[in-house]
Scaffold this motif. Structure first.
Motif: not given
Ligand SMILES: [Zn+2]
Length: 186
Positions: A40-47, A52-56
């Motif tokens: 899981i990620c703390s960025c907005w698109p993920f929330l 899965p976002c680009k950070h994941i």
């Molecule tokens: Zn993210």
């Protein structure tokens, strides 16, 4: 015994990564591996999307070391291999040899040795190596016309117990016998 520092997140997450923001070099997003094995990620698109976002994806590609890990350490969740794009190509190789796309280090092709007749240990080694790369067992059963009784678990256990068997060095276009790699070298 050194006193252990208390980390509030240590219990909740198996592992965490700090992924730098692309737009703001000073900012980081936190990617966490949950105890259920989810990233899981703390960025907005993920929330917002829970997709899965680009950070994941950055974490999955193994570019970022987890907190408390040496920089070269692979992430806890292995990068998924896009199996549908894997091509198995017969080649003059001593053992199963993945070929990675230089650009994104994704395995795009796997060179597979010609199977010697009647050498079970060699076949089991090839099955083991291909499954480790991410080729589904069902695809291997089909390709090598394996008997139904043979299971992936059995193959993996066999190679753990007895090691790997590969072709010897190539000389004048022919492999010189075999090379045995004991279990410690697997
Ligand atoms: Zn993210």
């Amino acid at each position: 015994m050194p006193k252990q520092t208390t980390k509030s997140n240590a219990k909740r997450y198996e592992q965490q990564w700090d992924v730098p923001s692309e737009s703001d070099r000073a900012a980081y997003y936190t990617v966490s591996l949950t105890q259920e094995g989810q990233l899981i990620c703390s960025c907005w698109p993920f929330l917002r999307n829970r997709q899965p976002c680009k950070h994941i994806r950055t974490v999955q590609s193994g570019q970022i070391a987890a907190r408390g890990q040496p920089v070269a350490a692979p992430p806890a969740a292995p990068a998924p291999i896009r199996v549908s794009e894997l091509r198995l190509v017969l080649a003059n190789v001593r053992c199963v040899t993945p070929v990675a796309d230089q650009a994104d280090a994704v395995i795009c092709e796997v060179k597979v040795p010609q199977m010697p007749a009647g050498n079970e240990h060699f076949l089991l080694t090839v099955l083991h190596d291909l499954s480790q790369i991410g080729v589904p067992w069902s695809a291997l059963q089909k390709r090598y016309r394996l008997p139904k009784e043979l299971t992936l678990d059995w193959v993996l256990q066999y190679v753990r117990d007895y090691g790997r068997l590969i072709y010897g060095p190539l000389r004048d276009g022919k492999f010189e016998g075999w090379e045995y790699l004991p279990p410690e070298g697997v």
